[in-house]
Design a protein around this motif. Structure first.
Motif, short mmCIF file in Angstrom:
data_model
loop_
_atom_site.label_atom_id
_atom_site.label_comp_id
_atom_site.label_asym_id
_atom_site.label_seq_id
_atom_site.Cartn_x
_atom_site.Cartn_y
_atom_site.Cartn_z
N THR A 11 67.88 28.34 -14.67
CA THR A 11 66.78 28.43 -15.63
C THR A 11 66.12 29.80 -15.67
OG1 THR A 11 65.14 27.68 -14.02
CG2 THR A 11 66.25 25.98 -15.33
N THR A 12 66.29 30.59 -14.61
CA THR A 12 65.55 31.85 -14.49
C THR A 12 66.51 32.98 -14.12
OG1 THR A 12 63.66 30.58 -13.68
CG2 THR A 12 63.58 32.97 -13.39
N ILE A 13 66.38 34.10 -14.80
CA ILE A 13 67.26 35.25 -14.55
C ILE A 13 66.41 36.49 -14.28
CG2 ILE A 13 69.08 36.72 -15.48
CD1 ILE A 13 69.84 34.33 -17.29
N GLY A 14 66.62 37.09 -13.14
CA GLY A 14 65.93 38.31 -12.78
C GLY A 14 66.82 39.52 -13.00
N PHE A 15 66.24 40.57 -13.54
CA PHE A 15 66.97 41.83 -13.75
C PHE A 15 66.34 42.92 -12.88
CE2 PHE A 15 68.03 39.64 -17.66
CZ PHE A 15 69.31 40.08 -17.96
N ASP A 16 67.19 43.66 -12.20
CA ASP A 16 66.75 44.91 -11.60
C ASP A 16 66.50 45.91 -12.73
OD1 ASP A 16 66.44 47.02 -9.60
OD2 ASP A 16 68.42 47.68 -10.26
N ALA A 17 65.79 46.99 -12.44
CA ALA A 17 65.47 47.97 -13.48
C ALA A 17 66.33 49.23 -13.35
CB ALA A 17 63.99 48.33 -13.42
N ASP A 18 66.06 50.04 -12.32
CA ASP A 18 66.73 51.33 -12.16
C ASP A 18 68.22 51.16 -11.95
OD1 ASP A 18 64.28 52.59 -12.37
OD2 ASP A 18 63.97 52.72 -10.21
N ASP A 19 69.01 51.82 -12.78
CA ASP A 19 70.46 51.84 -12.72
C ASP A 19 71.10 50.49 -13.03
OD1 ASP A 19 70.66 54.60 -12.16
OD2 ASP A 19 70.18 54.21 -10.06
N THR A 20 70.28 49.54 -13.49
CA THR A 20 70.80 48.28 -14.04
C THR A 20 70.49 48.23 -15.53
OG1 THR A 20 70.54 47.09 -11.94
CG2 THR A 20 70.69 45.77 -13.94
N LEU A 21 69.24 48.49 -15.88
CA LEU A 21 68.84 48.52 -17.29
C LEU A 21 68.76 49.94 -17.83
CD1 LEU A 21 66.03 45.80 -17.28
CD2 LEU A 21 68.42 45.55 -17.99
N ALA A 162 61.09 37.47 -0.45
CA ALA A 162 60.46 37.96 -1.68
C ALA A 162 61.04 37.25 -2.89
CB ALA A 162 60.66 39.46 -1.80
N TYR A 163 62.36 37.07 -2.92
CA TYR A 163 62.97 36.36 -4.04
C TYR A 163 62.54 34.90 -4.08
CZ TYR A 163 66.01 40.29 -5.22
OH TYR A 163 66.47 41.51 -5.62
N ARG A 164 62.43 34.27 -2.93
CA ARG A 164 61.97 32.88 -2.90
C ARG A 164 60.59 32.76 -3.54
NH1 ARG A 164 63.97 33.12 2.59
NH2 ARG A 164 66.04 32.17 2.71
N ARG A 165 59.69 33.65 -3.13
CA ARG A 165 58.33 33.60 -3.68
C ARG A 165 58.33 33.83 -5.19
NH1 ARG A 165 57.07 36.89 0.88
NH2 ARG A 165 56.92 38.69 -0.52
N ILE A 166 59.07 34.84 -5.62
CA ILE A 166 59.09 35.18 -7.04
C ILE A 166 59.67 34.05 -7.88
CG2 ILE A 166 60.17 36.70 -8.75
CD1 ILE A 166 59.93 38.95 -6.61
N PHE A 167 60.80 33.48 -7.43
CA PHE A 167 61.45 32.45 -8.23
C PHE A 167 60.72 31.11 -8.17
CE2 PHE A 167 65.43 35.15 -7.70
CZ PHE A 167 65.37 35.63 -9.00
N HIS A 168 59.93 30.89 -7.15
CA HIS A 168 59.06 29.71 -7.15
C HIS A 168 57.85 29.94 -8.06
CE1 HIS A 168 60.81 26.84 -4.41
NE2 HIS A 168 61.01 27.76 -3.48
N ARG A 169 57.33 31.17 -8.06
CA ARG A 169 56.16 31.48 -8.87
C ARG A 169 56.48 31.47 -10.37
NH1 ARG A 169 54.27 35.26 -5.91
NH2 ARG A 169 55.33 37.06 -6.82
N HIS A 170 57.66 31.93 -10.73
CA HIS A 170 57.99 32.06 -12.14
C HIS A 170 59.01 31.04 -12.63
CE1 HIS A 170 55.87 35.89 -12.70
NE2 HIS A 170 56.35 36.26 -11.53
N GLY A 171 59.55 30.23 -11.74
CA GLY A 171 60.59 29.31 -12.17
C GLY A 171 60.61 28.03 -11.35
N GLU A 172 61.80 27.48 -11.18
CA GLU A 172 61.97 26.23 -10.44
C GLU A 172 62.58 26.47 -9.06
OE1 GLU A 172 63.11 26.36 -13.85
OE2 GLU A 172 61.06 25.71 -14.24
N GLY A 173 62.45 27.69 -8.55
CA GLY A 173 62.97 28.00 -7.23
C GLY A 173 64.24 28.81 -7.30
N PRO A 174 64.63 29.42 -6.17
CA PRO A 174 65.80 30.30 -6.16
C PRO A 174 67.13 29.60 -6.41
CG PRO A 174 64.97 29.93 -3.94
CD PRO A 174 63.96 29.36 -4.87
N ASP A 175 67.22 28.31 -6.10
CA ASP A 175 68.49 27.62 -6.31
C ASP A 175 68.83 27.46 -7.79
OD1 ASP A 175 66.25 25.85 -6.34
OD2 ASP A 175 67.63 24.15 -6.33
N ARG A 176 67.86 27.70 -8.67
CA ARG A 176 68.10 27.63 -10.11
C ARG A 176 67.85 29.00 -10.76
NH1 ARG A 176 65.22 22.26 -12.34
NH2 ARG A 176 66.74 22.52 -14.01
N ALA A 177 68.03 30.03 -9.94
CA ALA A 177 67.76 31.39 -10.41
C ALA A 177 68.93 32.32 -10.13
CB ALA A 177 66.50 31.93 -9.75
#
Length: 242
Positions: A11-21, A162-177
């Motif tokens: 449900t949730t997709i995180g993008f790095d910025a530098d040298d990814t976008l 850090a990823y666990r916190r972010i994906f819980h805060r903005h989504g349904e957890g890291p297992d769905r990110a």
């Protein structure tokens, strides 16, 4: 059938910025070449590169990631290799080079906008980056991508926690990110450790500190030559789970 978020494995997709976008390491390499030229009378390029890298490693805990820490590490290295006799004019040149890096126009990488736009229509998309706060905010604003993200996280370090916190805060957890980025060490491995998917999109130029071995064979690891193939990878992971 249109899948709602609760029917999706992802449900949730995180993008790095530098040298990814957008381009980043290219400008660091250009500045490092300039630094090497400024100190050519005191050290050969390979020795200077090793000394600078050692300074960057030492200073990460003090200055963090980004241009400002890089400039301070260059100044420290210049002092070291010249036995504290570095001319003031050289220090001024190093500082000017750093300012130029902080003012350099953003250059989006191939397929960056298309990939984010495509996925933002169906998923919660996040920008997850590390580095200097002001510089990262500037680059995001200039990129023209800011309005596409549902959340922006600028962190000191990218760890599994850090990823666990972010994906819980903005989504349904890291297992769905999913985390997408060019750094195996910062974008892929800790995201997988947190329980999510990690998609490696190599840039071609990689800072030595960000190098790590790929988790070959891991079911949640994918590698793409560029962002153009990301929507297809994502589509293959979206399935009914109920």
């Amino acid at each position: 059938m249109t899948l709602t978020p609760r029917h999706r494995t992802l449900t949730t997709i995180g993008f790095d910025a530098d040298d990814t976008l957008w381009q980043n390491e290219t400008f660091f390499r250009m500045t490092q070449d300039r630094f090497t030229s400024l100190l050519s009378d005191y050290a050969d390029p390979d020795h200077l590169h090793d000394r600078l890298l050692a300074a960057e490693r030492r200073n990460l805990g003090h200055y963090g990631f980004g241009v400002k820490g890089f400039v301070l590490s260059m100044i420290e290295t210049a002092i070291e290799v010249t036995a504290a006799r570095v001319p003031a004019a050289v220090i001024a040149e190093i500082m000017a080079a750093g300012r130029e890096m902080l003012e350099h126009p953003i250059e989006l990488l191939p397929h960056a906008r298309d990939a984010v736009e495509s996925l933002a229509a169906e998923f919660r998309v996040l920008l997850i980056t590390k580095g200097d706060l002001l510089d990262q905010e500037r680059k995001l604003a200039q990129s023209g991508l800011g309005e596409l993200f549902d959340g922006v996280e600028i962190v000191s370090h990218k760890t599994a926690e850090a990823y666990r916190r972010i994906f819980h805060r903005h989504g349904e957890g890291p297992d769905r990110a999913m985390m997408v980025g060019n750094s195996m060490k910062s974008d892929v491995l800790p995201a997988i450790e947190a329980g999510g998917w990690g998609v490696f999109v190599p840039h071609g130029l990689t800072w030595a500190i960000e190098e790590a071995d790929a988790p070959e064979g891991h079911p949640r690891f994918h590698e793409l030559p560029d962002l153009g193939g990301l929507p297809e990878i994502v589509s293959s992971l979206v399935e009914i789970t109920t």
